[in-house]
Design an enzyme around this catalytic site. Sequence first.
Site, mmCIF file in Angstrom:
data_model
loop_
_atom_site.group_PDB
_atom_site.id
_atom_site.type_symbol
_atom_site.label_atom_id
_atom_site.label_comp_id
_atom_site.label_asym_id
_atom_site.label_seq_id
_atom_site.Cartn_x
_atom_site.Cartn_y
_atom_site.Cartn_z
ATOM 1 N N HIS A 130 0.835 -1.214 0.000
ATOM 2 C CA HIS A 130 0.000 0.000 0.000
ATOM 3 C C HIS A 130 0.861 1.252 0.000
ATOM 4 O O HIS A 130 2.046 1.213 0.334
ATOM 5 C CB HIS A 130 -0.901 0.031 1.247
ATOM 6 C CG HIS A 130 -0.145 0.062 2.552
ATOM 7 N ND1 HIS A 130 0.497 -1.039 3.075
ATOM 8 C CD2 HIS A 130 0.089 1.072 3.418
ATOM 9 C CE1 HIS A 130 1.080 -0.719 4.208
ATOM 10 N NE2 HIS A 130 0.866 0.573 4.443
ATOM 11 N N ASP B 149 0.442 4.992 2.004
ATOM 12 C CA ASP B 149 -0.323 5.358 3.198
ATOM 13 C C ASP B 149 -1.555 6.194 2.844
ATOM 14 O O ASP B 149 -1.496 7.099 2.009
ATOM 15 C CB ASP B 149 0.580 6.104 4.201
ATOM 16 C CG ASP B 149 1.593 5.150 4.838
ATOM 17 O OD1 ASP B 149 1.270 3.961 5.030
ATOM 18 O OD2 ASP B 149 2.724 5.585 5.124
ATOM 19 N N HIS C 64 4.649 0.257 0.014
ATOM 20 C CA HIS C 64 5.455 -0.520 0.938
ATOM 21 C C HIS C 64 4.623 -1.647 1.550
ATOM 22 O O HIS C 64 3.386 -1.639 1.465
ATOM 23 C CB HIS C 64 6.074 0.358 2.032
ATOM 24 C CG HIS C 64 5.063 1.124 2.827
ATOM 25 N ND1 HIS C 64 4.482 2.278 2.371
ATOM 26 C CD2 HIS C 64 4.521 0.887 4.048
ATOM 27 C CE1 HIS C 64 3.632 2.739 3.277
ATOM 28 N NE2 HIS C 64 3.622 1.903 4.304
ATOM 29 N N ARG D 252 5.160 6.004 13.786
ATOM 30 C CA ARG D 252 5.175 6.642 12.459
ATOM 31 C C ARG D 252 4.408 7.957 12.488
ATOM 32 O O ARG D 252 3.331 8.030 13.079
ATOM 33 C CB ARG D 252 4.511 5.688 11.458
ATOM 34 C CG ARG D 252 4.679 6.072 10.020
ATOM 35 C CD ARG D 252 3.787 5.215 9.139
ATOM 36 N NE ARG D 252 2.432 5.705 9.147
ATOM 37 C CZ ARG D 252 1.374 5.069 8.637
ATOM 38 N NH1 ARG D 252 1.521 3.871 8.095
ATOM 39 N NH2 ARG D 252 0.175 5.594 8.669
HETATM 40 C C1 SIN Z 1 3.456 1.007 7.506
HETATM 41 O O1 SIN Z 1 2.694 0.410 6.739
HETATM 42 O O2 SIN Z 1 3.581 2.215 7.453
HETATM 43 C C2 SIN Z 1 4.276 0.209 8.491
HETATM 44 C C3 SIN Z 1 5.532 -0.286 7.877
HETATM 45 C C4 SIN Z 1 6.339 -1.146 8.834
HETATM 46 O O3 SIN Z 1 5.856 -1.486 9.915
HETATM 47 O O4 SIN Z 1 7.479 -1.491 8.492
#
Ligand code: SIN
Length: 293
Positions: free
Chosen positions: A93, A95, A230, A244
């Site tokens: 995805h 974000d 990602h 995050r």
């Molecule tokens: C995310 O999807 O932003 C998390 C990525 C992660 O936990 O490495």
Amino acid sequence: MEIRVLNPVIGAEVTGIELGRATDKELKRVRNLLLEHLVLFFPGQPLDLDQHVALGRRFGELEVHPNLPKASDSHPEVVQLRADHGGIADEWHSDVTFLPHPSVLSIMQMVECPESGGDTMWANQYEAYAQLSAPLREMLDGLRALHDAHPHGKPEMQAVHPVVRIHPETGRRSLLVNEHFTRRIVELSHGESKTLLEYLTQWSVRPEFSVRYQWSPSTVAMWDNRCTQHCVVNAFDGQRVINRVTVLGDDPAGDPPRWEPAISTTYTAQSRFDRQLVSYLRAEQASEQPQPT
Ligand code: SIN
């Protein structure tokens, strides 16, 4: 700053900078590196929550995520994801593409990670677009897609974006569809949309467009959310905790749609995705009506 390019397509590791005390000049260089490498990794950056938020704000206004858990009540901008046997963020995805203004930039800290596994992958969506054939690129340039927050249990949170967006800083085109949040191509029939989305979501994350990163605690990653996807590799045992923040985005720009939506607002839709599209189009139509004065 020292830069170690992880592969020519995407990803670089940056050392010789303390993110919590970076100068404006250093952050300007980081912004330029981000435009070039799309995702940057900074090992050994033990930011506390205040420092994490302060760093994010130097890149723009921070979002408060509408659905995901937070690191603390006093830091609503910091999303915290915890898992101990895989199964988190493990679908590709970008974000919050279910929002009208998906994040520009994400800054994530690995707080705690298993000794092995729990890697994250990123894929370059400029390359994913550029390596399609010319006729397919031309068609995609005139299409839009509906995204929703169904994976967060909120299918009513929806947005429509161009399938190909134009990056406001580089002017380059990239694919904007992902398996986690994208439901339906607006101008195609249900079956056509399903087949094309399956193709694009698999194509866009091919290994040759991607980098895979193995974490250590306190590493910070920063990615340009406008031209990447990602995904966490769902293979680990042991605590994995990330914090995050995301910088609020703008309206993704693309070419204007070249065709009408495949279904009209009067259509009695059978499938969930058709119903969802009809309800989105009705709301869009209502918002375009002149308001009574
Ligand atoms: C995310 O999807 O932003 C998390 C990525 C992660 O936990 O490495």
